[in-house]
Every structure is written in C-alpha cells, then in structure tokens.
Design a protein around this motif. Structure first.
Motif, PDB file in Angstrom:
ATOM      1  N   LEU A  16       0.840  -1.190   0.000  1.00  0.00           N
ATOM      2  CA  LEU A  16       0.000   0.000   0.000  1.00  0.00           C
ATOM      3  C   LEU A  16       0.881   1.248   0.000  1.00  0.00           C
ATOM      4  N   GLN A  17       1.907   1.230   0.860  1.00  0.00           N
ATOM      5  CA  GLN A  17       2.771   2.401   0.958  1.00  0.00           C
ATOM      6  C   GLN A  17       3.485   2.688  -0.365  1.00  0.00           C
ATOM      7  N   SER A  18       3.986   1.656  -1.024  1.00  0.00           N
ATOM      8  CA  SER A  18       4.695   1.930  -2.278  1.00  0.00           C
ATOM      9  C   SER A  18       3.701   2.366  -3.349  1.00  0.00           C
ATOM     10  N   TYR A  19       2.489   1.826  -3.280  1.00  0.00           N
ATOM     11  CA  TYR A  19       1.450   2.256  -4.229  1.00  0.00           C
ATOM     12  C   TYR A  19       1.140   3.746  -4.038  1.00  0.00           C
ATOM     13  N   LEU A  20       1.008   4.142  -2.766  1.00  0.00           N
ATOM     14  CA  LEU A  20       0.649   5.533  -2.476  1.00  0.00           C
ATOM     15  C   LEU A  20       1.760   6.497  -2.885  1.00  0.00           C
ATOM     16  N   LEU A  21       3.014   6.062  -2.702  1.00  0.00           N
ATOM     17  CA  LEU A  21       4.137   6.922  -3.100  1.00  0.00           C
ATOM     18  C   LEU A  21       4.127   7.133  -4.609  1.00  0.00           C
ATOM     19  N   ASP A  22       3.735   6.082  -5.338  1.00  0.00           N
ATOM     20  CA  ASP A  22       3.707   6.184  -6.804  1.00  0.00           C
ATOM     21  C   ASP A  22       2.479   6.940  -7.317  1.00  0.00           C
ATOM     22  N   HIS A  23       1.449   6.993  -6.488  1.00  0.00           N
ATOM     23  CA  HIS A  23       0.196   7.632  -6.937  1.00  0.00           C
ATOM     24  C   HIS A  23      -0.280   8.672  -5.923  1.00  0.00           C
ATOM     25  N   PRO A  24       0.457   9.771  -5.786  1.00  0.00           N
ATOM     26  CA  PRO A  24       0.118  10.732  -4.719  1.00  0.00           C
ATOM     27  C   PRO A  24      -1.262  11.378  -4.901  1.00  0.00           C
ATOM     28  N   ASP A  25      -1.774  11.402  -6.139  1.00  0.00           N
ATOM     29  CA  ASP A  25      -3.066  12.055  -6.350  1.00  0.00           C
ATOM     30  C   ASP A  25      -4.218  11.082  -6.447  1.00  0.00           C
ATOM     31  N   PHE A  27      -7.236   8.595  -5.476  1.00  0.00           N
ATOM     32  CA  PHE A  27      -8.318   8.822  -4.507  1.00  0.00           C
ATOM     33  C   PHE A  27      -8.105   8.042  -3.219  1.00  0.00           C
ATOM     34  N   VAL A  28      -7.395   6.886  -3.340  1.00  0.00           N
ATOM     35  CA  VAL A  28      -7.104   6.104  -2.119  1.00  0.00           C
ATOM     36  C   VAL A  28      -6.222   6.940  -1.182  1.00  0.00           C
ATOM     37  N   THR A  29      -5.251   7.648  -1.779  1.00  0.00           N
ATOM     38  CA  THR A  29      -4.378   8.521  -0.984  1.00  0.00           C
ATOM     39  C   THR A  29      -5.211   9.571  -0.263  1.00  0.00           C
ATOM     40  N   HIS A  30      -6.156  10.168  -1.005  1.00  0.00           N
ATOM     41  CA  HIS A  30      -7.001  11.204  -0.403  1.00  0.00           C
ATOM     42  C   HIS A  30      -7.838  10.646   0.737  1.00  0.00           C
ATOM     43  N   ILE A  31      -8.378   9.451   0.527  1.00  0.00           N
ATOM     44  CA  ILE A  31      -9.211   8.861   1.574  1.00  0.00           C
ATOM     45  C   ILE A  31      -8.376   8.613   2.828  1.00  0.00           C
ATOM     46  N   LEU A  32      -7.166   8.086   2.625  1.00  0.00           N
ATOM     47  CA  LEU A  32      -6.320   7.816   3.788  1.00  0.00           C
ATOM     48  C   LEU A  32      -5.950   9.108   4.505  1.00  0.00           C
ATOM     49  N   GLN A  33      -5.647  10.146   3.729  1.00  0.00           N
ATOM     50  CA  GLN A  33      -5.284  11.425   4.349  1.00  0.00           C
ATOM     51  C   GLN A  33      -6.477  12.024   5.087  1.00  0.00           C
ATOM     52  N   PHE A  34      -7.667  11.851   4.526  1.00  0.00           N
ATOM     53  CA  PHE A  34      -8.888  12.339   5.167  1.00  0.00           C
ATOM     54  C   PHE A  34      -9.091  11.611   6.502  1.00  0.00           C
ATOM     55  N   ASN A  35      -8.896  10.299   6.468  1.00  0.00           N
ATOM     56  CA  ASN A  35      -9.018   9.510   7.706  1.00  0.00           C
ATOM     57  C   ASN A  35      -7.997   9.936   8.750  1.00  0.00           C
ATOM     58  N   LYS A  86     -19.382  22.892   0.685  1.00  0.00           N
ATOM     59  CA  LYS A  86     -20.084  23.225  -0.566  1.00  0.00           C
ATOM     60  C   LYS A  86     -21.006  24.411  -0.346  1.00  0.00           C
ATOM     61  N   ALA A  87     -21.750  24.358   0.784  1.00  0.00           N
ATOM     62  CA  ALA A  87     -22.687  25.439   1.074  1.00  0.00           C
ATOM     63  C   ALA A  87     -21.953  26.775   1.198  1.00  0.00           C
ATOM     64  N   ARG A  88     -20.710  26.739   1.650  1.00  0.00           N
ATOM     65  CA  ARG A  88     -19.940  27.979   1.790  1.00  0.00           C
ATOM     66  C   ARG A  88     -19.160  28.325   0.520  1.00  0.00           C
ATOM     67  N   GLY A  89     -19.343  27.505  -0.506  1.00  0.00           N
ATOM     68  CA  GLY A  89     -18.669  27.744  -1.780  1.00  0.00           C
ATOM     69  C   GLY A  89     -17.158  27.567  -1.716  1.00  0.00           C
ATOM     70  N   MET A  90     -16.701  26.704  -0.809  1.00  0.00           N
ATOM     71  CA  MET A  90     -15.256  26.512  -0.647  1.00  0.00           C
ATOM     72  C   MET A  90     -14.789  25.272  -1.408  1.00  0.00           C
ATOM     73  N   ASP A  91     -13.506  25.292  -1.793  1.00  0.00           N
ATOM     74  CA  ASP A  91     -12.877  24.104  -2.380  1.00  0.00           C
ATOM     75  C   ASP A  91     -12.849  23.003  -1.339  1.00  0.00           C
ATOM     76  N   ILE A  92     -12.946  21.752  -1.798  1.00  0.00           N
ATOM     77  CA  ILE A  92     -12.868  20.661  -0.834  1.00  0.00           C
ATOM     78  C   ILE A  92     -11.481  20.028  -0.873  1.00  0.00           C
ATOM     79  N   THR A  93     -10.576  20.659  -0.107  1.00  0.00           N
ATOM     80  CA  THR A  93      -9.238  20.087   0.067  1.00  0.00           C
ATOM     81  C   THR A  93      -9.021  19.991   1.574  1.00  0.00           C
ATOM     82  N   LEU A  94      -8.076  19.130   1.972  1.00  0.00           N
ATOM     83  CA  LEU A  94      -7.826  18.984   3.411  1.00  0.00           C
ATOM     84  C   LEU A  94      -7.464  20.326   4.017  1.00  0.00           C
ATOM     85  N   GLU A  95      -6.639  21.075   3.284  1.00  0.00           N
ATOM     86  CA  GLU A  95      -6.170  22.363   3.785  1.00  0.00           C
ATOM     87  C   GLU A  95      -7.331  23.318   4.029  1.00  0.00           C
TER      88      GLU A  95
END
Ligand code: GTP
Ligand code: MG
Length: 228
Positions: A16-25, A27-35, A86-95
C-alpha cells in the motif's frame, strides 16, 4: 516471531505504501489522508475531554458536588463536512477544510447549574496550553428562537509521532435544562424537516423562556441551601 497473519499484514502495508508513493493524487491517498485528519481531531477531542474530566473530579472531590452531568463528543461526518464546505462555496481540500471548519471535533458539556458553565469555561481557558479562538454566549444573548448554550472554539496542541499540531475543537456548554430544550427542538426542526409555523415557533420560544426561568430558580435554591 510474527504470526503468518501479521506477516501478511506487513506485506499489505508495504504494498500500500509503495502504491501511495507512486500515486500521490490517487483517490485512495485522499481517503487515507482524510481519515488521518479525522484521527487528529479525535485526538484533540480526547485532550479536551481529559481536561474536562480532571476538572470535574477535582471539583467533585473538593466541593462534593458534580458541576458536569455528562460529556459527549462527536466527529463531524464526512458528508456533513463536504456539505458545509459546498454550502460555503469553498474548495474541498484537506487544507481548506481545516482552515474553514471549527467544528470537526465537537464536545458537548452538560452542566448542572448555569454558574457551572461559566466556572468550567473559565477553568479550561485558564490552562496555558489552550488558546481561545471564539466565544458565542447564547445564554446572555439567546438566539431569536430561544436557543441557549455557551459556545467556545479553542485550539489545543496535540503531540503526534513526528509533529505537534494546534487543533481546533468546538465546545458547547449548557445546563441539563437547556440540553432538554435543544435536543427536542433539534429533533422536531431538523429530523422531520417540518417548516414550523409562526405559532409553533413562538410556543417553542416560550418553552425556552420557562426553562430558563427554572434554571435561574434552581440556581437560587442551591445558593440558599449552601448558605444555610
Ligand atoms: P454552524 O456550525 O454552521 O451552525 O455555524 P456556527 O458555528 O457559527 O454556529 P453556532 O456556533 O451558532 O452553532 C453551532 C451549533 O450549535 C449547531 O451545530 C448546533 O449543535 C447548535 N445550535 C445552534 N443553534 C441551534 C438551535 O437553534 N437549535 C439547536 N437545537 N441547536 C443549535
Ligand atoms: Mg456547527
């Protein structure tokens, strides 16, 4: 010695870790970062809950009275997080989520008497690792619908494996009586999605006022008993 299952888990992790390093963008990476983000808010919530429990125990030991009836915590659901952004019209990024939302971690502290709310808030804020971000005193200034509670957003530093991060937590303090009103009003207003008529809204506001008078009366009675 690792069991075969443990070995398998380790292999999974490495893959999983090597997969994530190769695919930083990916969606699995995003889900893990969200968690991971939610886990950080859970940790912040634990820090504040511990502080509250220590205050409760100390008060209970010295005054033989419980200022806090209950402490509930909740982490905002992913769907609510996305909905609010969404209601506030903001981008949905972790930041942007972390910057914009104060209530990913929420703690509700139900106190016995009105003065307990201010005492608990004061004793929390006196702690030098906490930073007050915002206060909304809906007890001194009730909302037009009658809602009463004391809301604070605080920032608490949390120590993780390789970083120390300031995390924001929303704390709602209210009496048992205020909680009774807010829970039922929430149940009626949000869950059933019924548009309250002006008459019902006015009745609800009056209920909140009656409850507030009872809260004041109970405090007065406690003070009379203490003075005896
Ligand atoms: P939102 O979280 O988007 O509402 O913005 P905010 O943080 O500025 O709001 P506020 O501090 O006024 O209130 C946030 C929370 O307080 C809500 O999520 C509810 O839990 C509670 N709350 C506020 N107003 C009401 C109300 O009229 N009725 C009830 N039952 N709860 C309320
Ligand atoms: Mg909120």
């Amino acid at each position: 010695m690792q069991t075969p299952q443990e070995l398998e888990l380790d292999q999974d992790r490495e893959e999983l870790q090597s997969y994530l390093l190769d695919h930083p963008d990916d969606f699995v990476t995003h889900i893990l970062q969200f968690n991971e983000m939610l886990a950080r808010y859970r940790a912040a919530s634990q820090e504040i809950t511990t502080k509250l429990e220590i205050l409760r125990n100390d008060f209970n030991t010295r005054q033989y009275r419980n200022p806090i009836e209950s402490i509930q915590t909740r982490i905002k659901r992913p769907a609510s997080i996305v909905g609010k952004m969404k209601a506030r019209g903001m981008d949905i990024t972790l930041e942007s989520i972390e910057k914009e939302l104060n209530d990913i971690a929420g703690i509700r502290v139900v106190c016995s008497f009105i003065d307990d709310i201010y005492m608990v808030a004061e004793k929390l804020l006196a702690q030098d690792d906490l930073r007050l971000i915002r206060v909304k005193d809906y007890i001194k200034n009730p909302k037009p619908n009658g809602y009463r509670s004391y809301h604070m957003v605080v920032e608490v530093p949390v120590f993780f494996l390789d970083s120390k991060q300031p995390m924001r937590v929303e704390i709602q303090l209210r009496t048992v009586a205020m909680d009774f009103w807010a829970s039922l009003e929430h149940e009626m207003k949000y869950k059933k999605q019924i548009k309250n008529s002006a008459v019902i809204s006015e009745e609800l506001r009056r209920c909140a006022e009656t409850i507030a008078e009872t809260d004041e009366k109970m405090l007065e009675l406690r003070r009379q008993i203490e003075a005896e």
